[in-house]
Enzyme design. Structure first.
Site, PDB file in Angstrom:
ATOM      1  N   HIS A  85      19.926  -8.208 -32.222  1.00 57.81           N
ATOM      2  CA  HIS A  85      19.178  -9.382 -32.678  1.00 57.81           C
ATOM      3  C   HIS A  85      18.770  -9.158 -34.125  1.00 57.81           C
ATOM      4  O   HIS A  85      18.305  -8.078 -34.484  1.00 57.81           O
ATOM      5  CB  HIS A  85      17.914  -9.598 -31.824  1.00 57.81           C
ATOM      6  N   ASP A 164       8.961 -20.218 -23.784  1.00 58.56           N
ATOM      7  CA  ASP A 164       8.990 -19.883 -25.215  1.00 58.56           C
ATOM      8  C   ASP A 164       9.213 -21.140 -26.059  1.00 58.56           C
ATOM      9  O   ASP A 164       8.628 -21.274 -27.130  1.00 58.56           O
ATOM     10  CB  ASP A 164      10.091 -18.853 -25.498  1.00 58.56           C
ATOM     11  N   ARG A 171       3.323 -23.332 -31.746  1.00 52.78           N
ATOM     12  CA  ARG A 171       3.024 -22.402 -32.850  1.00 52.78           C
ATOM     13  C   ARG A 171       3.446 -23.007 -34.189  1.00 52.78           C
ATOM     14  O   ARG A 171       2.779 -22.848 -35.199  1.00 52.78           O
ATOM     15  CB  ARG A 171       3.770 -21.074 -32.623  1.00 52.78           C
ATOM     16  N   SER A 186       8.162 -13.539 -28.088  1.00 50.95           N
ATOM     17  CA  SER A 186       9.118 -14.646 -28.121  1.00 50.95           C
ATOM     18  C   SER A 186      10.551 -14.103 -28.179  1.00 50.95           C
ATOM     19  O   SER A 186      11.419 -14.507 -27.394  1.00 50.95           O
ATOM     20  CB  SER A 186       8.805 -15.527 -29.334  1.00 50.95           C
ATOM     21  N   LYS A 190      13.362 -13.324 -24.449  1.00 51.73           N
ATOM     22  CA  LYS A 190      14.701 -13.912 -24.302  1.00 51.73           C
ATOM     23  C   LYS A 190      15.750 -12.806 -24.166  1.00 51.73           C
ATOM     24  O   LYS A 190      16.690 -12.918 -23.393  1.00 51.73           O
ATOM     25  CB  LYS A 190      15.005 -14.831 -25.489  1.00 51.73           C
TER      26      LYS A 190
HETATM   27  N1  URA Z   1      12.415 -16.010 -33.561  1.00 50.21           N
HETATM   28  C1  URA Z   1      11.994 -16.258 -32.311  1.00 50.21           C
HETATM   29  O1  URA Z   1      12.787 -16.398 -31.391  1.00 50.21           O
HETATM   30  N2  URA Z   1      10.667 -16.356 -32.100  1.00 50.21           N
HETATM   31  C2  URA Z   1       9.758 -16.199 -33.079  1.00 50.21           C
HETATM   32  O2  URA Z   1       8.583 -16.272 -32.802  1.00 50.21           O
HETATM   33  C3  URA Z   1      10.213 -15.936 -34.378  1.00 50.21           C
HETATM   34  C4  URA Z   1      11.553 -15.846 -34.599  1.00 50.21           C
END
Ligand code: URA
Length: 426
Positions: A85, A164, A171, A186, A190
């Site tokens: 990621h 999320d 947010r 977050s 995932k």
């Molecule tokens: N990417 C995400 O998936 N969540 C965040 O909070 C920031 C970047």
């Protein structure tokens, strides 16, 4: 199920107290069911923004985000799974090369990816510039492609950590995006729900990243590595510089073309360096004794890239979309390139049409910027610095306006700054 008062949960966090696991479980569940109001969750997020979450609170918060949806079951595959990621950068096309490369080394790579937003690009947008390529796969298709090809890059299904999406939207409009525990939970909810055994995190820091300071990047990386490890996912983070764009190409089809160049043994040295560094971490995490450079240089990674694109309906040999309008931006005077500002280049690519302001906006496949100089280059007046690509003149003019001052010229000799900054493990 215990019942809590939303106001008590908010005031506990507001006053710097610890939330019990039961309180976190309740508040996230009740919010998902619509029993905690948006304004109450907004207040709680702001309290977390200021007072943070302890490790125990963060683990429970993340567990509950994972529990809000399904978990992909990747057990039983014949290869070990490892994913990557990136926190997002400008010209960051590493996944397109890295995922097939690590598959060519013998791992299975389930790259469930997202789209770009603002000045940073998204892997799916880039691959969608390949005619026919399909981003949406069923869970069965993901498993079967991991078994046959060893890699899949596709859209993260709506079923993974669905809360999320709700929290992120809130947010976004309440000034609570830039919170280390909220970002960490977050991203990691995932990735953990995706079912990978191991994970490398490329945490970008600098002008073109959303984290500008090394100490903040270190804290984010340490938090995410802790979360992954505590959830049984072997996780390592690499902090990398995002002051200047990565490689030369910024824009969807332009970045696919540059990725193919690297897969064919050419392409910019920084893209190759970062890809190999992350690939070595990934193969090491799953215990494979293979040198990724060999799989890049002998063409194996390129073969896997071909197979991956074809398996998802794409034609890897098709001509990619070309921009109708192109223009060179030239140097106003002689000098040495002191800096190339990744943020300005990213914003220019976005204005040219390569990026989007809102999730539902379309992007242009062909638009973008090609950087024709690197930091430290000595250049003369009139020498091209950038080539701008756009679908129409209106976008071209917007891109031209945004790229002003992206290159700073001076007289000092400049050494290229290191790309690989620090590695964080638990
Ligand atoms: N990417 C995400 O998936 N969540 C965040 O909070 C920031 C970047």
């Amino acid at each position: 199920m215990s019942y809590f008062s939303a106001v008590d949960v908010i005031t506990t966090k507001r006053d710097g107290g610890q939330l019990s696991s039961e309180a976190i479980t309740w508040v996230l569940g009740a919010y998902a069911r619509g029993e905690v109001a948006e304004e109450q969750m907004s207040s709680l997020l702001m309290a977390i923004f200021f007072n943070g979450l302890s490790t125990t609170e963060l683990n429970t918060w993340t567990d509950q985000m994972i529990a809000s949806g399904e978990r992909l079951d990747l057990k039983g595959l014949s290869r070990p799974t490892v994913d990557k990621h990136s926190t997002g950068g400008v010209g960051d096309k590493i996944s397109l090369i890295l995922a097939p490369l690590v598959a060519a080394c013998g791992a299975a790579v389930p790259q469930l990816s997202g789209r770009g937003l603002g000045h940073t690009g998204g892997t799916l947008d880039k691959l969608e510039s390949i005619p026919g390529w399909r981003a949406f796969l069923s869970n069965d298709e993901i498993r079967s492609q991991l078994e046959t090809v060893g890699v899949v890059i596709c859209a993260a299904g709506q079923g993974l950590a669905p809360i999320d999406r709700k929290l992120y939207s809130l947010r976004d409009v309440t000034g609570t995006v830039e919170s280390i525990p909220l970002i960490s939970s977050s991203i990691m909810s995932k990735k953990i729900a995706e079912g990978t055994h191991a994970l490398v995190l490329d945490v970008k820091v600098g002008r073109g990243a959303f984290i500008k300071r090394l100490d903040q990047a270190r804290e984010l990386a340490t938090t995410m590595v802790g979360l992954g490890t505590d959830h049984g996912v072997s996780t390592v983070a690499q902090l990398t510089s995002m002051n200047a764009p990565l490689g030369r190409a910024v824009g969807n089809a332009l970045e696919v073309t540059e990725s193919v160049e690297v897969l064919q043994g050419h392409g910019p040295a920084d893209v190759r360096e970062l890809t190999l560094s992350l690939a070595r971490i990934m193969v090491g995490l799953v215990g494979l004794n293979v040198e990724p450079a060999e799989k890049l240089d002998d063409g194996s990674a390129y073969v896997v890239f071909h197979q991956m694109i074809e398996a998802q309906g794409g034609d890897p040999d098709a001509k990619l979309p070309l921009a109708a309008c192109r223009e060179l931006v030239v140097a106003p005077r002689d000098g040495i390139v002191q800096t190339i500002d990744a943020l300005r280049v990213g914003v220019a690519a976005w204005r040219l049409g390569a990026g989007r302001a809102r999730k539902e906006d379309p992007v242009s496949a062909a638009a973008g910027v090609v950087c024709l100089v690197r930091e430290g280059d000595a250049i003369v007046a009139g020498q091209p610095l950038f080539e701008l690509h756009a679908d129409d003149d209106a976008h071209l003019q917007q891109g031209k306006g945004a790229i002003n001052d992206a290159v700073v010229l001076g007289e000092q000799l400049v050494n290229a700054e290191p790309l690989l900054l620090e590695r964080i493990t638990k």
